[in-house]
Design a protein around this motif. Structure first.
Motif, PDB file in Angstrom:
ATOM      1  N   ALA B 307       1.105  -1.508   0.145  1.00  0.00           N
ATOM      2  CA  ALA B 307      -0.201  -0.185  -0.157  1.00  0.00           C
ATOM      3  C   ALA B 307       0.844   1.385  -0.188  1.00  0.00           C
ATOM      4  O   ALA B 307       0.373   2.191  -0.500  1.00  0.00           O
ATOM      5  CB  ALA B 307      -0.535  -0.100   1.489  1.00  0.00           C
ATOM      6  N   LEU B 308       1.920   1.225   0.917  1.00  0.00           N
ATOM      7  CA  LEU B 308       3.009   2.507   1.173  1.00  0.00           C
ATOM      8  C   LEU B 308       3.814   2.819  -0.287  1.00  0.00           C
ATOM      9  O   LEU B 308       3.582   3.899  -0.715  1.00  0.00           O
ATOM     10  CB  LEU B 308       4.466   2.312   2.268  1.00  0.00           C
ATOM     11  CG  LEU B 308       4.768   2.830   2.209  1.00  0.00           C
ATOM     12  CD1 LEU B 308       4.150   4.521   2.792  1.00  0.00           C
ATOM     13  CD2 LEU B 308       5.398   3.007   2.925  1.00  0.00           C
ATOM     14  N   SER B 309       3.935   2.111  -0.904  1.00  0.00           N
ATOM     15  CA  SER B 309       4.771   1.275  -2.671  1.00  0.00           C
ATOM     16  C   SER B 309       4.296   2.361  -3.497  1.00  0.00           C
ATOM     17  O   SER B 309       4.274   1.854  -4.380  1.00  0.00           O
ATOM     18  CB  SER B 309       5.675   0.953  -2.409  1.00  0.00           C
ATOM     19  OG  SER B 309       5.398  -0.139  -2.265  1.00  0.00           O
ATOM     20  N   SER B 310       2.949   1.999  -3.476  1.00  0.00           N
ATOM     21  CA  SER B 310       1.513   2.095  -4.168  1.00  0.00           C
ATOM     22  C   SER B 310       1.598   3.232  -4.884  1.00  0.00           C
ATOM     23  O   SER B 310       1.474   4.368  -3.961  1.00  0.00           O
ATOM     24  CB  SER B 310      -0.008   0.959  -4.275  1.00  0.00           C
ATOM     25  OG  SER B 310      -0.043   2.072  -3.594  1.00  0.00           O
ATOM     26  N   THR B 311       0.291   3.432  -5.859  1.00  0.00           N
ATOM     27  CA  THR B 311       0.689   4.871  -7.052  1.00  0.00           C
ATOM     28  C   THR B 311      -0.120   5.923  -5.648  1.00  0.00           C
ATOM     29  O   THR B 311      -0.273   6.965  -5.393  1.00  0.00           O
ATOM     30  CB  THR B 311      -0.126   4.569  -7.863  1.00  0.00           C
ATOM     31  OG1 THR B 311      -0.914   4.037  -8.182  1.00  0.00           O
ATOM     32  CG2 THR B 311       0.627   4.097  -8.929  1.00  0.00           C
ATOM     33  N   ALA B 312      -1.243   4.875  -4.891  1.00  0.00           N
ATOM     34  CA  ALA B 312      -1.778   6.005  -3.976  1.00  0.00           C
ATOM     35  C   ALA B 312      -1.226   6.191  -2.654  1.00  0.00           C
ATOM     36  O   ALA B 312      -1.887   7.509  -2.009  1.00  0.00           O
ATOM     37  CB  ALA B 312      -3.039   4.195  -3.545  1.00  0.00           C
TER      38      ALA B 312
END
Ligand SMILES: Nc1ncnc2c1ncn2[C@@H]1O[C@H](COP(=O)(O)OP(=O)(O)OP(=O)(O)O)[C@@H](O)[C@H]1O
Ligand SMILES: [Mg+2]
Lengths: 302, 525
Positions: B307-312
């Protein structure tokens, strides 16, 4: 002491400076005169180290502006032709910022700034934004900044241009004061008469080349007084009568006699003419202008 | 020597200690807090932020509602609000404020549940609200509970509230274990929460009903024990676990003793070299065994890392924050140079190289410090929001990935700022920015579709073409963090050495080229 040594500079194909060399000695005010576009500003920008020469070097108190700029810059002040500062900065703040380069702490710089800006006549504009400064104020501000390190060499680029009589007098007095203290000062101008009554020496530049260096006495010598006398008639005798007072030039058609560098008073000459039966209609003293001298010097080179 | 260095240090100090640096610091900190919030949000879309395991039973004219409320890490929450809703008309049937481990006696609840649950299953919605977020569960009655066949005095009617269903990739369904087939004396629900795959840290949430409690004269001693085994070939079954052979001579550790209705959360360190947790449920001289495979369990830290490294999450940051450095290069170089103010400064005891270098370094230091502010605020933001973070390896990788890419962008913008006019600078800078961020994926797609491979080759081209983008180091650090947490599979075209070289070239190349131009450029306006 500023030594400009064989400086050349090209802008693209255009040779703006061609092997320019001359010195400004300590305790000397040098005029740097040339027409618009002759290369004065270019020379000065190279001398203060903001423009890189293609060839040659400039020594400030012996330090090379090309190879030892950090040291050389400590000994030179510069008032640019059109000073540009960060427009949104307030004068004193910007002064403090620039003084930092010389190792002044903010508080030291502030008191020095107030003193110097006062000295150059900006005491009432300390907190104005620099974009609200007039051209003359900007020059004064640049001068104050130049004096931060109290250098003994100054380059003034067209500094009198666009100044009011008060401003002109200020810079002249300052230059004289600097000379007295043994500083080397350069005044550039495109008008010879502007520097004539202040410079000790004039360097003439034309199309990027130094064409002549003259002491002010030599220049003044080129400016000859001429006595212009209008008489009722001119004949052969009049030349004989006036010959001993100077070089005679007769314009027969206008009935005018010109005496270059008359050796005696004009009233005496008029007296002699009247005694010899001439009626003198008009007497005046004319001068061959500095600008004529200037163009003659340039012309000589052509 | 010191005297000649003073102006340079001064120029550097002046370039760095500016109001805009402070603003950037604040901006990046806010960005970090925003990022941790966004990644937390991205996380709870995949995984319920809170969960409940509870049951309701009716006996002798009493109605007991008991259970636990825990967060995604298996920690009991301090306070929660539980609402029983009728999903048809959204009316609230019952409403309780409880602790993380609660027992409530309320006759009204049984009445309500009997009415709504008995006939139509799952028809009551249970909404749990905590400071960590909300979650919704559905009630399911235990119908198969033996009542009279073997233990005629077991008279309780149980209704359980199961843990929220999870996506298959995250966790198997809560499994109904430990129901001894021959003597049904207890019933156990479990949820295994894997926190970290590398350390094996896990939480086992357990609900066990000792139904013999209500059987007269029968009080066997119940214990729950655990052990680990490595299953040979694991074939995921329909319910997320398969048949595993458990050796007879396996030795067990005691987990707990079972008394009455019981809820517990146990911290376990799973054996990372094994694959299955074995729970042995013992009473009298009989026992029953159940295994929970944790090989395919998705650890919480990986969900967070993903989640942290995603585009979000940080991806958004990497996409937009180069703009800040576009502005920084503008204000430090492009603008003062274009208006001609740099020339008067250059008449001070500094060289062109000094000015070029110090203003460059000011930008670099800004990148280091603002990224530190960002990473720290993400770190603390996540500790506060969900109490879980990445490991040190990933934080270091993340930090240098972002710093490397911001510096590469700054170097590019600085090159433009030192060589083109400021009016053109903004236009060309923004063009480059758009090219390397928003339009880049389209370029990759075009490559994949025209050069070969099609959509399938998109990922491979992503890492291949990344070398030609200042974003390279961020792309690669993201890749290796994801790889580290086994979120993604290795991509054959990804080459870390080339990524490092590419980043260095982006930085040094543009820096040198910029100076070659700046050295000769006319500084008057
Ligand atoms: N940056 C530049 N690029 C191209 N040509 C230049 C540049 N700076 C100066 N020049 C040219 O070099 C020549 C000398 O210019 P310079 O400014 O030194 O003249 P100047 O003697 O100071 O003139 P003025 O009396 O008008 O100030 C001019 O022909 C000018 O057009
Ligand atoms: Mg000029």
């Amino acid at each position: 002491m500023i030594e400009i040594k064989g400086v050349s500079k090209r802008f693209g194909d255009f040779l703006a400076l061609d092997n320019v060399s001359f010195n400004i000695r300590n305790g000397e005010i040098v005029g740097y005169v040339g027409l618009n576009g002759a290369g004065k500003t270019t020379t000065i920008r190279i001398a203060v180290g903001v423009l890189q020469p293609d060839q040659g070097d400039v020594l400030i108190n012996g330090y090379s502006i090309v190879h030892d700029k950090r040291r050389a810059s400590r000994y030179i002040g510069w008032v640019p032709e059109q000073p540009i500062f960060e427009p949104d900065a307030k004068a004193l703040d910007y002064f403090v910022y620039l003084a930092g380069y010389y190792g002044y702490s903010a508080s030291e710089a502030r008191s020095l700034g107030k003193k110097l800006l006062e000295e150059v006549g900006l005491g009432n504009a300390l907190y104005k934004k620099l974009k609200e400064y007039s051209q003359g104020m900007k020059k004064r501000f640049a001068l104050a900044v130049s004096m931060i390190n109290n250098p003994d060499n100054y380059l003034f680029d067209e500094v009198l241009n666009g100044l009011d009589p008060q401003g002109i007098a200020f810079f002249r007095d300052l230059a004289v004061k600097f000379r007295k203290e043994g500083y080397a000062v350069l005044f550039s101008s495109h008008i010879l008469s502007e520097v004539e009554n202040i410079a000790d020496r004039v360097v003439f530049i034309h199309k990027g080349r130094i064409i002549r260096e003259m002491n002010i006495e030599e220049i003044r010598a080129l400016i000859k007084p001429i006595l212009k006398i209008k008489v009722d008639r001119v004949d052969d005798r009049i030349k004989a009568i006036l010959d001993k007072y100077g070089i005679i030039n007769i314009k027969a058609r206008e009935k005018i006699v010109l005496i270059e560098e008359p050796s005696t008073d004009s009233s005496e000459i008029v007296g002699v003419l009247v005694k010899n039966g001439y009626r003198v209609e008009e007497v005046s003293m004319v001068k061959s202008s500095l600008e004529k001298v200037f163009f003659k010097i340039i012309g000589e080179e052509r | 020597m010191i005297e000649s260095l003073t102006p340079i240090l001064y120029d550097f100090k002046r370039s760095f200690l500016r109001l805009s640096t402070l603003l950037f610091l604040i901006l990046f900190t806010i960005g970090g807090i925003g990022t941790s919030y966004l990644s937390y949000n991205a996380m709870i879309t995949q995984y319920p932020p809170v969960n409940m395991m509870a049951l309701v039973y009716e006996e002798n004219n009493t109605c007991v509602f008991m259970g636990i409320v825990y967060d995604m890490k298996g920690e009991l929450v301090d306070r929660a609000n539980i609402k029983f809703n009728n999903p048809v008309n959204d009316s609230v049937l019952a409403d309780y404020n409880v602790n993380g481990n609660f027992t409530i006696n309320d006759k009204g609840l049984c009445k309500v549940l009997k009415k709504y649950v008995n006939e139509e299953k799952y028809s009551v919605e249970v909404k749990i609200s905590t400071s960590m977020g909300e979650s919704t569960l559905y009630i399911r009655p235990i119908e198969q509970l033996p009542q009279t066949n073997f233990w005629p005095l077991a008279t309780r009617a149980y209704i359980t509230i199961l843990t929220k269903k999870l996506p298959k990739t995250i966790s198997p369904f809560p499994s109904n274990i430990g129901v001894p087939s021959e003597i049904p004396v207890a019933i156990v629900w479990d949820q295994l929460i894997l926190l970290s795959k590398s350390s094996g840290e896990a939480k086992l949430v357990l609900m066990a009903l000792n139904i013999t409690n209500s059987v007269n004269n029968y009080k066997p001693r119940f214990t729950i024990e655990y052990s680990f085994i490595k299953s040979e070939s694991f074939t995921p079954g329909m319910f997320g676990f398969g048949e595993v052979k458990v050796p007879e001579n396996l030795s067990y550790n005691l987990l707990d003793e079972l008394r009455n209705e019981y809820f517990g959360v146990y911290s376990l360190r799973l054996d990372v070299n094994k694959t299955d947790l074995v729970l042995r449920f013992k009473y009298d001289n009989s026992s029953s065994i159940q295994t929970i495979n944790y090989e395919l369990l998705f650890p919480i830290e990986a969900i967070y890392a993903g989640a942290l490294s995603s585009t979000a999450g940080l991806g958004l940051f990497v996409q937009f924050f180069p703009i800040v450095f576009l502005y920084l290069a503008y204000s430090l170089m492009a603008k003062p140079r274009s208006i001609g103010a740099l020339e008067f400064i250059l008449a001070r005891p500094v060289t062109r190289w000094d000015i070029y270098l110090t203003r460059y370094l000011a930008g670099i230091l800004t990148a280091f410090i603002t990224t530190a502010a960002l990473v720290l605020s993400v770190y603390f933001g996540n500790i506060l929001l969900l109490g879980t973070t990445l490991d040190t390896y990933s934080w270091i990788l993340l930090y240098f990935g972002i710093v490397g890419s911001l510096i590469a962008f700054y170097s590019l913008f600085y090159l433009l700022a030192s060589s083109i006019r400021s009016s053109a600078y903004l236009a060309i800078g923004i063009m480059f920015y758009l090219l390397f961020t928003l339009f880049w994926n389209i370029i990759i797609l075009i490559f994949a579709l025209t050069i070969g491979g099609g959509f399938a080759a998109y990922t491979e081209y992503t890492y291949l073409l990344a070398y030609f983008n200042p974003k390279c180091s961020a792309t690669y650090s993201n890749y290796y963090i994801n790889l580290h947490y086994e979120i993604i599979k290795e991509v054959p075209t990804a080459n870390p050495l080339l990524a490092v070289i590419s980043t260095i070239l982006w930085i040094i190349g543009t820096f040198i080229l910029g100076y070659c131009i700046f050295r000769r450029i006319n500084l008057s306006s």
